[in-house]
Design an enzyme around this catalytic site. Structure first.
Site, PDB file in Angstrom:
ATOM      1  CE  LYS A  80      -0.162 107.790 -75.250  1.00  0.00           C
ATOM      2  NZ  LYS A  80       1.353 108.392 -74.794  1.00  0.00           N
ATOM      3  CD  GLU A 120       5.641 104.324 -70.746  1.00  0.00           C
ATOM      4  OE1 GLU A 120       7.085 103.151 -71.269  1.00  0.00           O
ATOM      5  OE2 GLU A 120       5.595 105.602 -71.530  1.00  0.00           O
ATOM      6  CB  SER A 180      -5.604 111.991 -77.965  1.00  0.00           C
ATOM      7  OG  SER A 180      -6.631 111.626 -76.480  1.00  0.00           O
TER       8      SER A 180
END
Lengths: 405, 263
Positions: free
Chosen positions: A91, A113, A383
C-alpha cells in the site's frame, strides 16, 4: 447487460468511468490534470523514486520459496516480498505517490478509507513523513478485527473515524470518505487505496503499484534468466494484482491468476468473489466506477464476507473486469479455510507470516504448483505481512483445531 | 404528462415547492399519507426517492430513511407500483423519481423508463449520473418524453454549467453547498453569485436544494430560483410525526407562494 454511455473518460473497455455526484466532477478533473503534469515532471518522479528506495526499502526482495516448492512437488515458487515494504504491505507504494501529488496540489488535508488497515497505516505513514493532516475512515467491524492497525494509525498521528453504517466494513468506509470529500473538497485530497473508484483513481493507483511488476520482471530474469510462467495475486479492489500484472500484460506466455475471497463458500453467498458468482456478481456501479459488483437482483449492494478485511469488498477494479473479459487474466477464488491453511503452511515452511489477503494468493499457488513441472516458475505477490491478523488466525485455529502439528 | 408536465410547474408564476419523499419510509402506509399531506399542503413537484444501500451523496437523515425503507423490503418495482396506485386514486401532482444509478441499471434502463411512464412518473434525477455518463438514459428519456434533471454545484466550472444547461430536461438541480444532503442552519453567502452564474448560461428552470429546512430560509431564496427542494427536514419529521411534517410543509409553501407583503 443494459448499457450506459461508453464514451466517457477513463474507460477500460466498457468499464470504469465517473459515476459521481456533480460536486466531485471538477475535483476529479483537477486531479487528472495534476496527475498528468506530475507524471511528466522528472522532479516528481525522482522524489518518489528516492523515497521508495531510501524510505520504503525498495526494491523488495524476490524470495525463492524452496521448502514450499519442494513440499508441493511441482513448480518453483518465488515470493515477491511486498510484506517487507515499510509499513508492512504494498500500500505504501501508492500512498507515497498520492501524498506527494496532494502536496504538489496544495492540499494539506488527506482523507482515506481502510479495510484491513494496511492502506490506512500506509496513508498515515506518508502523511507523517510529509507533514500532512490525516483522517482515516474505517468500518467499526474492521476496527475490531484489525486492532493493531488502528493503534498504528493513531500513533502515526492520524485521526481514525469509526463508520457504523451498513456492513461497517470497507465499502461503508469509502461511502463516508466520499461524503467527507464532497463536503471539504476545497482543501482535502481523497487518497483512495485501491485501483477502483472514479477515473482517474484506477489509473493513478495502478501506475504507482506497477513498481511491483517492474521489479519482479528484472528480479526473476536475474534469478532464472527468463520470465515466469505464472503470476498469482489476490484481488480485493485489485491494486496489488494490477501492479504485479500490468508490466507483464504484453508477455503472452506469462499466465496470470487473480484470486478473490471465496469466504465460507460461493454457494453460501458469504464471500467477496465478484467474478466467481454469476448470480450475485453482475455489472453495476459502486463508488463511481462501472465494474462487477455483488448485488441483489434489485440492484442493492450486498454485504460481503471474507476472513481478510482487505478483500471484503463488493466491487472489483474496472481494469480487472476488462482483463477478465479479454481472457488475459484468469480469476479464481480461495475460501477462508484455504487461506488459513496457506497461512500456516507458509509460516512453517518459509518462516513468513503472510497477511490473510496474501494468503489467498498462496492458497492458489498451493493448488497450482503440483500440476506444473519442476521447471515451471510461479511468482506469488506476497502483498503484506500477517502481524495484523494474528488475533483472527489464533481464534480460528483454536476453533477449528486446524493446526499443522 | 412527463417533461411537459414538469415544465408547466415552473410557468405558473411562483417559486415551486418541491418536497422530497423517501418511498417506503417510514413504512409504505405512512408514506402514502406523507405524500397525500404534502400534496394537500401545496406541493408543486414531488421528488420521490428510491432507497439505495449506498447513498453516498446523502447525509445521515436520508441514509437512515433509505435503510429503513430497504428493511421494509421496498424494491424499485414497488416504488413504481406505489406511484401507479396513487395516480389511479387521483394523485395528480407532477413527480420525478430520484435514484442512484445502480438499481436502475439492474432494472434495465429501457424497462425502467417504460414502466415509469406507464405509472405516471414525469422524469428522473440520478445524482451519480453526470451528463458524461448518461447518454443512453438521456436518449431513452427523450424517446419517452420524460424529464431528466442534472445537478450543478457551487464548484461547477463554466464548461460544466454549459454542459448541464445543454443536457438537462425539465429543470436544473442546484446544490446549495458542496456537501451531502441535510438541513443546515445557514445557506452560504455566495449563493446569489452561484445562481447568477447559472442564470447567465441558461433559461432552463433552476431548483435549489440541499440544506433548506424552514420557511424563513425558503423565503430568503424564493426570488433567486424557480423551485425550492426540501428533503432531509421533511423526511426527518415524516419519520416522527406526519402532523409536524405537514406543519413545516405548509410553512414552506406559504413562504414560497404568498406575495411579499403578506409573507
Amino acid at each position: 447487460m443494459t448499457s450506459v454511455n461508453k464514451t466517457s473518460r477513463g474507460r477500460f473497455g466498457p468499464y470504469g468511468g465517473q459515476f459521481v455526484p456533480e460536486t466531485l466532477m471538477a475535483p476529479l478533473r483537477e486531479l487528472e490534470q495534476a496527475y498528468s503534469a506530475a507524471r511528466a515532471d522528472p522532479d516528481f518522479i525522482s522524489e518518489l523514486d528516492h523515497l521508495l528506495t531510501t524510505y520504503v526499502g525498495r526494491p523488495t526482495p524476490l524470495s525463492c520459496a524452496a521448502r514450499l516448492s519442494a513440499h508441493l512437488g511441482g513448480a518453483r515458487i518465488y515470493l515477491k516480498r511486498e510484506d517487507l515494504a515499510h509499513s508492512g504491505a504494498h500500500k505504501i507504494n501508492n500512498t507515497l505517490g498520492q501524498a506527494l501529488l496532494a502536496r504538489r496540489m496544495g492540499k494539506r488535508r488527506i482523507i482515506a478509507e481502510t479495510g484491513a488497515g494496511q492502506h490506512g497505516v500506509a496513508t498515515a505513514t506518508a502523511c507523517a513523513l510529509l507533514g500532512l493532516e490525516c483522517v482515516i475512515y474505517m468500518g467499526s467491524v474492521d476496527m475490531e478485527r484489525q486492532r493493531p492497525n488502528v493503534a498504528r494509525m493513531r500513533l502515526l498521528g492520524a485521526e481514525v473515524r469509526a463508520v457504523h453504517n451498513g456492513s461497517c466494513t470497507l465499502k461503508d468506509a469509502i461511502n463516508e470518505a466520499i461524503r467527507d470529500w464532497v463536503t471539504n473538497v476545497q482543501d482535502t485530497y481523497y487518497l483512495l487505496g485501491s485501483a477502483l473508484g472514479p477515473h482517474p483513481y484506477p489509473t493513478i493507483v495502478r501506475d504507482f503499484q506497477c513498481v511491483i511488476g517492474r521489479e519482479t520482471r528484472a528480479q526473476i530474469i536475474a534469478a532464472e534468466g527468463r520470465l515466469p510462467d505464472m503470476l498469482i495475486a489476490c484481488v480485493g479492489g485489485g491494486s496489488n494484482a494490477i501492479g504485479m500484472f500490468h508490466p507483464f500484460i504484453e508477455d503472452r506466455a506469462v499466465q496470470m491468476i487473480g484470486v478473490e475471497a471465496g469466504g465460507e463458500s460461493i454457494t453460501s453467498g458469504r464471500h467477496a468473489a465478484r467474478f466467481a458468482d454469476p448470480q450475485r456478481g453482475r455489472v453495476g456501479v459502486l463508488h463511481g466506477t462501472l465494474s462487477f459488483v455483488l448485488q441483489t437482483s434489485d440492484g442493492q449492494i450486498m454485504q460481503t464476507h471474507s476472513i481478510s478485511a482487505g478483500l471484503d469488498y463488493p466491487a472489483v477494479g474496472p481494469e480487472h473486469a476488462l482483463l477478465r473479459d479479454l481472457g488475459r487474466v484468469e480469476y479464481t477464488y480461495a475460501t477462508d479455510e484455504e487461506a488459513l491453511a496457506a497461512f500456516h503452511l507458509l509460516a512453517r515452511l518459509e518462516g513468513i507470516l503472510p497477511a490473510l489477503e496474501s494468503a489467498h494468493a498462496v492458497a492458489e499457488a498451493i493448488k497450482r504448483a503440483p500440476l506444473l513441472g519442476r521447471e515451471a516458475l510461479i511468482v506469488v505477490n506476497l502483498s503484506g505481512r500477517g502481524d495484523k491478523d494474528l488475533d483472527t488466525v489464533m481464534q480460528r485455529s483454536a476453533l477449528s483445531h486446524a493446526g499443522y502439528s | 404528462m412527463g417533461l411537459n408536465r414538469v415544465a408547466a410547474v415552473f410557468r405558473n408564476g411562483h417559486t415551486a415547492f418541491m418536497p422530497y419523499v423517501m418511498l417506503g419510509f417510514p413504512d409504505p402506509l405512512v408514506c402514502r399519507r406523507v405524500i397525500e399531506q404534502l400534496a394537500d399542503s401545496g406541493a408543486d413537484l414531488f421528488e420521490l426517492g428510491m432507497p439505495f444501500s449506498d447513498p453516498l451523496a446523502d447525509g445521515p437523515v436520508i441514509q437512515a430513511a433509505a435503510q429503513r425503507a430497504l428493511e421494509n423490503g421496498i424494491t424499485l418495482a414497488d416504488c413504481i407500483a406505489m406511484v401507479a396506485e396513487m395516480r389511479a386514486h387521483g394523485f395528480s401532482t407532477p413527480a420525478v423519481l430520484m435514484s442512484y444509478v445502480n438499481p436502475i441499471l439492474a432494472y434495465g434502463l429501457e424497462r425502467f423508463a417504460a414502466d415509469s411512464v406507464a405509472a405516471g412518473v414525469d422524469g428522473f434525477i440520478v445524482p451519480d449520473l453526470p451528463p458524461e455518463e448518461a447518454g443512453d438514459l438521456e436518449a431513452i428519456c427523450q424517446q419517452y418524453g420524460l424529464a431528466l434533471a442534472y445537478l450543478l454545484a457551487p464548484n461547477s466550472p463554466p464548461e460544466r454549467i454549459a454542459l448541464v444547461a445543454t443536457h438537462a430536461q425539465g429543470f436544473i438541480y442546484l446544490v446549495s453547498v458542496t456537501g451531502v444532503t441535510g438541513a443546515r442552519d445557514a445557506l452560504p453567502p455566495t449563493l446569489p453569485e452561484f445562481v447568477a452564474r447559472v442564470r447567465a448560461a441558461t433559461d432552463k428552470p433552476l431548483a435549489l436544494g440541499f440544506g433548506i429546512k424552514s420557511g424563513e430560509q425558503a423565503r430568503a431564496v424564493r426570488h433567486l430560483v424557480d423551485g425550492v427542494i426540501v428533503g432531509s427536514a421533511l423526511v426527518e419529521l415524516a419519520g416522527r410525526s406526519v402532523e409536524q411534517m405537514t406543519y413545516l410543509a405548509r410553512e414552506i409553501h406559504f413562504a414560497l407562494h404568498t406575495p411579499e407583503m403578506l409573507g
